[in-house]
Write a protein that holds these residues in place. Sequence first.
Motif, PDB file in Angstrom:
ATOM      1  N   GLU A 163       6.186  15.454  16.082  1.00 64.28           N
ATOM      2  CA  GLU A 163       5.776  14.238  15.364  1.00 64.28           C
ATOM      3  C   GLU A 163       4.480  13.655  15.945  1.00 64.28           C
ATOM      4  N   PHE A 170      -2.159   4.512   8.891  1.00 65.71           N
ATOM      5  CA  PHE A 170      -1.389   3.412   9.493  1.00 65.71           C
ATOM      6  C   PHE A 170      -0.153   3.959  10.205  1.00 65.71           C
ATOM      7  N   GLU A 171       0.579   4.830   9.524  1.00 65.16           N
ATOM      8  CA  GLU A 171       1.808   5.348  10.138  1.00 65.16           C
ATOM      9  C   GLU A 171       1.504   6.239  11.339  1.00 65.16           C
ATOM     10  N   ALA A 172       0.474   7.068  11.186  1.00 60.76           N
ATOM     11  CA  ALA A 172       0.107   7.944  12.303  1.00 60.76           C
ATOM     12  C   ALA A 172      -0.282   7.112  13.520  1.00 60.76           C
ATOM     13  N   TRP A 191      -0.250  25.129   8.886  1.00 57.44           N
ATOM     14  CA  TRP A 191       0.159  24.483  10.135  1.00 57.44           C
ATOM     15  C   TRP A 191       0.338  25.544  11.219  1.00 57.44           C
ATOM     16  N   ARG A 214       0.832  -1.216   0.000  1.00 56.09           N
ATOM     17  CA  ARG A 214       0.000   0.000   0.000  1.00 56.09           C
ATOM     18  C   ARG A 214       0.861   1.259   0.000  1.00 56.09           C
ATOM     19  N   ILE A 225       2.761   5.637  15.208  1.00 58.47           N
ATOM     20  CA  ILE A 225       3.509   6.645  15.971  1.00 58.47           C
ATOM     21  C   ILE A 225       2.789   6.961  17.283  1.00 58.47           C
ATOM     22  N   VAL A 237       8.172   8.467  16.619  1.00 60.20           N
ATOM     23  CA  VAL A 237       8.679   7.829  15.406  1.00 60.20           C
ATOM     24  C   VAL A 237       9.744   6.787  15.763  1.00 60.20           C
ATOM     25  N   GLU A 270       2.080  15.475  17.484  1.00 59.61           N
ATOM     26  CA  GLU A 270       1.002  16.382  17.083  1.00 59.61           C
ATOM     27  C   GLU A 270       0.621  16.107  15.626  1.00 59.61           C
ATOM     28  N   ARG A 271       1.635  15.908  14.791  1.00 59.02           N
ATOM     29  CA  ARG A 271       1.340  15.628  13.384  1.00 59.02           C
ATOM     30  C   ARG A 271       0.592  14.303  13.228  1.00 59.02           C
ATOM     31  N   ALA A 272       0.983  13.325  13.992  1.00 55.71           N
ATOM     32  CA  ALA A 272       0.290  12.034  13.898  1.00 55.71           C
ATOM     33  C   ALA A 272      -1.160  12.167  14.357  1.00 55.71           C
ATOM     34  N   TRP A 274       3.287  12.384   4.658  1.00 54.04           N
ATOM     35  CA  TRP A 274       2.069  13.100   5.083  1.00 54.04           C
ATOM     36  C   TRP A 274       2.370  14.128   6.170  1.00 54.04           C
ATOM     37  N   PHE A 330      -4.657   2.482   5.224  1.00 54.62           N
ATOM     38  CA  PHE A 330      -4.216   3.585   4.352  1.00 54.62           C
ATOM     39  C   PHE A 330      -2.925   4.154   4.946  1.00 54.62           C
ATOM     40  N   PRO A 331      -1.833   4.226   4.148  1.00 56.35           N
ATOM     41  CA  PRO A 331      -0.517   4.484   4.747  1.00 56.35           C
ATOM     42  C   PRO A 331      -0.425   5.651   5.741  1.00 56.35           C
ATOM     43  N   PRO A 332      -0.901   6.849   5.421  1.00 60.22           N
ATOM     44  CA  PRO A 332      -0.754   7.923   6.415  1.00 60.22           C
ATOM     45  C   PRO A 332      -1.464   7.613   7.738  1.00 60.22           C
ATOM     46  N   CYS A 387      -2.948  14.873  14.310  1.00 64.24           N
ATOM     47  CA  CYS A 387      -3.670  15.668  13.305  1.00 64.24           C
ATOM     48  C   CYS A 387      -3.992  14.841  12.065  1.00 64.24           C
ATOM     49  N   GLN A 388      -3.105  13.932  11.687  1.00 63.12           N
ATOM     50  CA  GLN A 388      -3.387  13.067  10.544  1.00 63.12           C
ATOM     51  C   GLN A 388      -4.571  12.146  10.848  1.00 63.12           C
ATOM     52  N   PHE A 403       8.423   3.314  16.509  1.00 61.74           N
ATOM     53  CA  PHE A 403       7.501   2.869  15.467  1.00 61.74           C
ATOM     54  C   PHE A 403       7.221   1.368  15.570  1.00 61.74           C
TER      55      PHE A 403
END
Lengths: 406, 347
Positions: B112, B288-290, A86, A54, B293, B299, B114-116, A79, B284-286, B118-119, B302
Motif C-alpha cells: 500500500e 489526496f488519498e495517497a 505493475w 470530490r 497514506i 492505510v 509503494e502504491r501510494a 487508484w 484530487f482524490p487519488p 507511485c500514485q 489514514f
Amino acid sequence: MSTGEALARAAQATQVEIPQEARDKARELGWEDGLIELALSKGHSLQVIWQALRAGVDGERAKEFLQGGQAAIPRDLSWMNVPTEWGIRARPKDPAMGLTIADLMIGTYGDVPDVWTNRSEIARGSYPNPIVEDMGYTIFEKALVWADCCVPLYEEAIRDRWVSATDLNWNSLEPLPHDLERAVCQFMTEQSERAYFTGALWSGWLPEISYGFLELKLFLSTIIYDLARHSEAFRKRALANGGGLGLQAPTDFSRVAKEARSFPELAAILFVQDSMLYTLFSQGDRFAQNELERDLYRFVARDRKRMLDYHIERMKHMLFKLPDRRDEQNLYFNKAESRMGKDWVDPAVSEPLAILLGGGVANIDEGRRQLRELRQLQVDNYLADLRKATFERKHINGRLEQAARA
Amino acid sequence: MAANPTTESGLDLSWLDLYEDATSAEPGKKGLTLKEINLGRYADSARGAGDMTYRMRGAIPRPGAQRFGPNYQSKADVWAENCLMLYEEATQRQWSSARDIPWDTLEPLPDELERAMCQLATMLTEVEFIAGDVPGQWMPFVSAQDFEAGLFLMTQIMDEARHTDVFRKRALANGGGLLAQGAGLGLRTLIEARDFTEMSVLMHVQAEGFVQSMFRMGELIGQTEADKRIFRMSAQDESRHLAFGVMHLKYVLDTEPERREEIHHYLDKAEGDAAGGGSGDVTFPPVFEALCILLGGGVDKFDEGLQKFLLLRKRQINEYVHRLTVAGLGDRRQRLGPLMAQFLDPA
Ligand SMILES: [Fe+2]
Ligand SMILES: [Fe+2]
C-alpha cells in the motif's frame, strides 16, 4: 488539538462561506439542501466535506455518514488497482551512468506508439481518466519527431554539461591585437544571438509535442539548456577582453527557421544549420586565438554533436516511415541553404572568420583561402550527414555553393 | 578609428569599428558570471527600446534586419531583478536524476505504501511535464533585450525535464509502476495564460509554490532515503523558479502598480477553476488519498495521515499568501476563496 479539529472549530465559530463549486457538486451528487451546513454544524471541516464531494460520495451515503456521526471522508482507493503494468523494478544497465531513462524502457513503459491518441496531460503508461480536457497538443505522430538516440543522448547531455562561469579560465585571457579582438567579438556577437534565437525557437515548439514522446521532449530540453549556455558564454567572451558586442547577426537564416509551419520543416531547416555549425566549432582550433576559445569551441562542438546526431537519426527514421515525403525535404533544404548562403557572404560574417583564420587583417589572403577550405568542409560534411540520414542531395543551392567559394 | 584598409584588401570592415569603448569584465568569486558582464552600456539598466528581432542587448542594430514577430517591448513584462543570479545558480546546481539519487538504497515497501508513492509520482511526473511546456510557450515572446530572463527560463525547462524524469524513475524503480492519471489538477490554467505575468504568477508563484510546500514536507512523505533525496533536490530547483516568480511580480507591482487588479483577476480565476485547490491541486482524490497514506504510514493510519495532509494544505496556503505578500500583493489575503481561506493563519 489536531489541525482537523481546529479547522472544524474555526468553521463553527465563523460563518463559513460555502464555495459555489461545492454547492454545485453537492447538487450533482444528489445531496439534500442543507446537508453541507449540517455537516459543518456537526463539526466536519470544509476541507473534509470537499474531499467527500470530490470523491463522488452521493447524497444517500453522505446522509448515512452524518446520521451515524462518522467522518464523511471516503476511502475509495480504487487508484491502487488500476490496470497499469505493475511490478517494475528498473535497474541501471551501466552503473557508471546510473539509473537512466533508457533503463525505464521496459515492458509497456518502453512502448513509444506510432500514433499517440491521448490529447490530455498524462504520463505515458499511467491509467487514463476517461473525462479530461484537451490540452492542445498538435504533434501525435512518432515518425515526425522521433529518434531512438534521444533516449541515451538525454543522459549524456546531463553527464557532459559544463558551466561557462567556472569551467573556462577567464583569467588566462591576454589582450589581442585590435583587429583580432574585434573579429573575435563580432563572431561572438553573431553566435550569441544565433544560439539564443535557436533556444527560444525550440522552446516554443515544446507545448506542441504530446506526452507520447516524452523522452524526445526531455532531450530537447537539454538542447535548449545547451543553447542558453552557448549564448551567454559567447557574450561573456565578447565582453571580457577589451572588445564589446558588434553588429547583430544577419537575419536571413534565422527567419527561414522561424517561418517553419511544421516540426519536420523546422527540423529539416535546422539540420542545415546544426550540421554546418558542428563542423565550424569542431574546427575551432583553427580560428581560436587562445586557450579559452579553444576550450569554449570544444565544449560547444561536443554539445552540437548531440543535436546533429538527433537530426540525422530523426530524418532517417522519418524517411523510412514516410517515404512519400522524401522529395518534399529538398524544398526545405533548398531554402535553408539559400538563406545560409546569404548569411555567409555578409561581411560581418565572413570577414571576422577570415581574419581569425589568417591571423590578422594583414594576412587576409591566407585567411580567405582558409575560409574557403573551411566552408567547403562544412558543405562536404553536411552532404555526408544527409547521406547518413539516407538522403542524397544531388545539387545544393547555387547561392550557398557560391558563398562557399567566395 | 583605425584606417579603413578596404581599398587594398577588398575588405569591407564596416563592422570592425562600430564602437570605441573597450569592455573588459573581470571574473568575480564565482567566476565570470552574468553579473560581471552586466556593465556599462551592456547592463540591463541601460536597456534601450526593444525591436522585434533577436538582437541581444547592447549589440548594434543591423540596418535591414527582418522582424521575427511580436515580442514584449517593455522590461517589466518579463523581468525579475534576480534572474542573473538565478541563472548562474541554476548552472552551478544542476544535478543528475541518474547518479545523484541513491537508487540502490531503495527497499521493497509494503504494497500500500509503494502504491501510494507511485500514485504521487504519477501525479508529479505529469505536473512537471507541463512546467516545461509553459515557459517554452513564452520564450519566443521574451525580448533579447531582457535575455537573462530568457536564459533563466531555459534553465527552468531543463530543471522540469529532470523533475519529469526523476518521478517517472521513482515510479518504475521499486517494484511498482505508474497509476492513475491526475485529471483535474488545475493545469490548464497554466497553458491558458495569455500574458507572461499571468503565466508567471500562476505557475511560478501558485503552482510551483504549492509543489514546493509539498516537497518541503518530503521528509514526512518519503518512505526511503532515495524518496527523501528526490524531494530535497527538486525543492532546491523549485526555490529558484519561485524566486523568479515572486521577484517578477514584485517588479511589475513596483513599476506598473496599475496592474494590481488585473493580477487579482488571474488569481480569482485560478483559485476558483481548480475547484478551489489551485494549480497543482493535491485535493484530487487519488493524490489526496495517497498523501494521507504516506503521511500516516499506512492505510490503517489514514486518519493520522489526514491530519498531516491538512497541515500540508495549511502550509501550502500560508506560504502562498506569504510569497504574495513579499511580492507586494498582501491584499490577496482578503480575497482568497473559502477552500483556501479556511487554512489561513491570522495576519
Ligand atoms: Fe518542477
Ligand atoms: Fe519548477
